[in-house]
Motif scaffolding. Sequence first.
Motif, PDB file in Angstrom:
ATOM      1  N   ASN A  96     -83.480 -10.161  -9.584  1.00 39.06           N
ATOM      2  CA  ASN A  96     -82.437  -9.417  -9.094  1.00 39.06           C
ATOM      3  C   ASN A  96     -81.784 -10.470  -9.945  1.00 39.06           C
ATOM      4  O   ASN A  96     -80.233 -10.397  -9.983  1.00 39.06           O
ATOM      5  N   MET A  97     -81.946 -10.958 -11.630  1.00 40.97           N
ATOM      6  CA  MET A  97     -81.142 -12.489 -12.241  1.00 40.97           C
ATOM      7  C   MET A  97     -80.813 -10.693 -13.453  1.00 40.97           C
ATOM      8  O   MET A  97     -79.573 -11.318 -13.612  1.00 40.97           O
ATOM      9  N   LEU A  98     -81.395  -9.942 -13.498  1.00 43.11           N
ATOM     10  CA  LEU A  98     -81.084  -9.107 -14.287  1.00 43.11           C
ATOM     11  C   LEU A  98     -79.523  -8.242 -13.260  1.00 43.11           C
ATOM     12  O   LEU A  98     -78.343  -8.436 -14.033  1.00 43.11           O
ATOM     13  N   GLN A  99     -79.088  -8.309 -12.441  1.00 44.26           N
ATOM     14  CA  GLN A  99     -78.085  -7.540 -11.580  1.00 44.26           C
ATOM     15  C   GLN A  99     -77.229  -9.112 -11.196  1.00 44.26           C
ATOM     16  O   GLN A  99     -75.908  -9.065 -11.826  1.00 44.26           O
ATOM     17  N   LEU A 100     -77.292 -10.341 -11.275  1.00 49.49           N
ATOM     18  CA  LEU A 100     -76.819 -11.152 -11.236  1.00 49.49           C
ATOM     19  C   LEU A 100     -75.695 -11.875 -12.100  1.00 49.49           C
ATOM     20  O   LEU A 100     -74.589 -12.204 -12.010  1.00 49.49           O
ATOM     21  N   TRP A 101     -76.682 -12.165 -13.398  1.00 45.08           N
ATOM     22  CA  TRP A 101     -76.562 -13.532 -14.039  1.00 45.08           C
ATOM     23  C   TRP A 101     -76.214 -12.587 -15.412  1.00 45.08           C
ATOM     24  O   TRP A 101     -75.730 -12.975 -17.093  1.00 45.08           O
ATOM     25  N   ALA A 102     -77.326 -11.092 -15.754  1.00 46.28           N
ATOM     26  CA  ALA A 102     -77.342 -10.658 -16.958  1.00 46.28           C
ATOM     27  C   ALA A 102     -75.376 -10.320 -17.405  1.00 46.28           C
ATOM     28  O   ALA A 102     -75.485 -10.165 -18.624  1.00 46.28           O
ATOM     29  N   PRO A 103     -74.717  -9.787 -16.828  1.00 50.97           N
ATOM     30  CA  PRO A 103     -73.720  -9.777 -16.981  1.00 50.97           C
ATOM     31  C   PRO A 103     -72.594 -10.641 -18.288  1.00 50.97           C
ATOM     32  O   PRO A 103     -71.840 -10.819 -18.813  1.00 50.97           O
ATOM     33  N   MET A 104     -73.504 -11.938 -16.885  1.00 49.24           N
ATOM     34  CA  MET A 104     -72.571 -12.966 -17.802  1.00 49.24           C
ATOM     35  C   MET A 104     -72.726 -13.463 -19.170  1.00 49.24           C
ATOM     36  O   MET A 104     -72.341 -13.174 -20.524  1.00 49.24           O
ATOM     37  N   VAL A 105     -74.271 -12.771 -18.996  1.00 50.55           N
ATOM     38  CA  VAL A 105     -75.232 -13.552 -20.341  1.00 50.55           C
ATOM     39  C   VAL A 105     -75.137 -12.643 -21.878  1.00 50.55           C
ATOM     40  O   VAL A 105     -74.260 -12.977 -22.789  1.00 50.55           O
ATOM     41  N   ARG A 106     -74.708 -11.715 -21.302  1.00 53.16           N
ATOM     42  CA  ARG A 106     -74.038 -10.654 -21.942  1.00 53.16           C
ATOM     43  C   ARG A 106     -72.697 -10.716 -22.690  1.00 53.16           C
ATOM     44  O   ARG A 106     -72.730 -10.540 -24.116  1.00 53.16           O
ATOM     45  N   ALA A 107     -72.001 -10.927 -21.633  1.00 52.89           N
ATOM     46  CA  ALA A 107     -70.552 -11.178 -22.364  1.00 52.89           C
ATOM     47  C   ALA A 107     -69.760 -12.620 -22.719  1.00 52.89           C
ATOM     48  O   ALA A 107     -69.359 -12.274 -23.681  1.00 52.89           O
TER      49      ALA A 107
END
Length: 288
Positions: free
Chosen positions: A130-141
């Motif tokens: 689930n963290m791929l969809q919750l957090w990954a956008p923040m981490v990538r950006a």
Amino acid sequence: MKILVTGATGFVGRNVVRQLAEAGVDVRATTRRPEGRHGFPAHVEVAGADLDRPQTLLPALEGVEALYLFPVEATARAVVELAREAGVRRIVDLSAASVSVGLHVNPVEAVVEESGLEWTHVRPAGFMANMLQLWAPMVRAERVVRYPFADEPANLVHEADIAAVAVKALLEDGHHGRAYTITGPASWTVREQVEAIASALGEPVRYEEVTREEARRLLKAQGGFAAEAADLMLGFSDYDGSAAGGADGYSDQDWSALERPWPDLEQVLGRPGRTYAEWARDHAEDFR
């Protein structure tokens, strides 16, 4: 044995397809968009079908002996009946660990049990994925995670481990009538999860604790799964969509029984589950 995998492009379903293919099993995977391979192994048959329209499953069910069932409550009874009529003899359904501790009722389980077929319920705790969809956008950006619950423990499970239990139940006898509660080997706080992601990336990832309300605003702004799941993940709603009870969102629900590891995974697989650190390494590129 030919096995049909529904929900085959999801986190668990994709792993079920891959593991069955690696075991040399004849696999048919359903998707609403069969024109793409979706990264499935080359020898996997891809069939167009939509669980929201059960009749579309008829061609995919031909010659199938076992079914991995992704739960769609509204059509479960029709899907299971079509499977029974097509000659399917074994169903393994994806459920949730919340059922095991009385926090949630999954009507799909009852439908499967009433079918007269061999059945196994796979009830995972929270998905690490689930963290791929919750957090990954923040981490990538920005290399940051903004989320509440900094030091509250949560037991999460690797999607490949959920799939491995399902594959065992699909391929082997002895799992009929069982409900397996699948957890990870330990609980991890949000702060520890972020540290594990940073370690997997080999780069700093900052953690900023925010209120539930601010996290909700951020996730809604992301759209997609993050927006859809925000209220449940942050405790603003229960599984049935109703408002959660107290100021923290969880006062009417006791999740403590799911913070500890349950023995089912290790009993079925003969090994412990994968840790969050292993999961983070497996998905480092998704965060990069």
